[in-house]
Design an enzyme around this catalytic site. Sequence first.
Site, mmCIF file in Angstrom:
data_model
loop_
_atom_site.group_PDB
_atom_site.id
_atom_site.type_symbol
_atom_site.label_atom_id
_atom_site.label_comp_id
_atom_site.label_asym_id
_atom_site.label_seq_id
_atom_site.Cartn_x
_atom_site.Cartn_y
_atom_site.Cartn_z
ATOM 1 N N CYS A 100 34.094 45.546 44.200
ATOM 2 C CA CYS A 100 34.284 44.191 43.682
ATOM 3 C C CYS A 100 32.944 43.491 43.422
ATOM 4 O O CYS A 100 31.919 43.822 44.033
ATOM 5 C CB CYS A 100 35.068 43.342 44.679
ATOM 6 S SG CYS A 100 36.769 43.837 44.909
ATOM 7 N N GLU A 117 31.981 40.557 44.294
ATOM 8 C CA GLU A 117 31.430 39.854 45.458
ATOM 9 C C GLU A 117 30.587 40.785 46.314
ATOM 10 O O GLU A 117 29.491 40.440 46.763
ATOM 11 C CB GLU A 117 32.565 39.275 46.316
ATOM 12 C CG GLU A 117 33.438 38.239 45.618
ATOM 13 C CD GLU A 117 34.636 38.835 44.897
ATOM 14 O OE1 GLU A 117 34.505 39.919 44.291
ATOM 15 O OE2 GLU A 117 35.708 38.208 44.960
ATOM 16 N N CYS A 135 36.619 41.997 50.635
ATOM 17 C CA CYS A 135 35.451 41.144 50.365
ATOM 18 C C CYS A 135 35.354 39.995 51.372
ATOM 19 O O CYS A 135 34.253 39.607 51.764
ATOM 20 C CB CYS A 135 35.491 40.609 48.943
ATOM 21 S SG CYS A 135 35.069 41.875 47.725
HETATM 22 N N1 THU Z 1 37.993 42.398 41.658
HETATM 23 C C1 THU Z 1 36.793 41.813 41.976
HETATM 24 O O1 THU Z 1 35.727 42.291 41.576
HETATM 25 N N2 THU Z 1 36.820 40.688 42.751
HETATM 26 C C2 THU Z 1 37.947 40.054 43.162
HETATM 27 O O2 THU Z 1 37.852 39.030 43.824
HETATM 28 C C3 THU Z 1 39.268 40.623 42.848
HETATM 29 C C4 THU Z 1 39.279 41.909 42.107
HETATM 30 C C5 THU Z 1 37.969 43.576 40.780
HETATM 31 C C6 THU Z 1 38.351 44.882 41.398
HETATM 32 C C7 THU Z 1 38.820 45.678 40.197
HETATM 33 O O3 THU Z 1 37.685 46.253 39.561
HETATM 34 C C8 THU Z 1 39.407 44.618 39.274
HETATM 35 O O4 THU Z 1 38.885 43.378 39.710
HETATM 36 C C9 THU Z 1 40.926 44.568 39.273
HETATM 37 O O5 THU Z 1 41.433 44.424 40.543
#
Ligand code: THU
Length: 133
Positions: free
Chosen positions: A53, A55, A90
């Site tokens: 993610c 974050e 996260c």
């Molecule tokens: N994702 C994030 O990067 N941060 C979040 O807070 C929620 C989800 C990403 C993970 C994945 O690559 C995509 O969003 C779909 O879930």
Amino acid sequence: MNPAELMNKARKAAENAYAPYSKFRVGAALQMADGTVITGVNVENRSYGLSNCAERTALFTAMTIGNKDVRGIAVAGPDAWEPLPPCGACRQVISEFCTPDTPIYYDDGEGGFVISSVGELYPANSLMDMADK
Ligand code: THU
């Protein structure tokens, strides 16, 4: 930097997301105590479970460059259609580097953002204060 400006940094960062599988771009921006902003994006993988993610990318980058003092976090998802608070994984990682009153701003899915905090999103902090920082 005010919350709206930090959200703009996160939204700009999201343009670099590597999200060919979900097509869901996310950017994170960390307000650091020294005034700098550190960004991160989600980085996916063809082995889906290895995706990282935005974050965590931002936080790992901060630690990589030796900047540990996080004062605020913004999360932007230009493809989001509903509020986008950090995922559970996260939240745990964020809790390692922030205090309960550290603000978290996240996309509301309607062009604005929600104002929250680490303590609000992760009230029963797991394994806190075990490290000698
Ligand atoms: N994702 C994030 O990067 N941060 C979040 O807070 C929620 C989800 C990403 C993970 C994945 O690559 C995509 O969003 C779909 O879930």
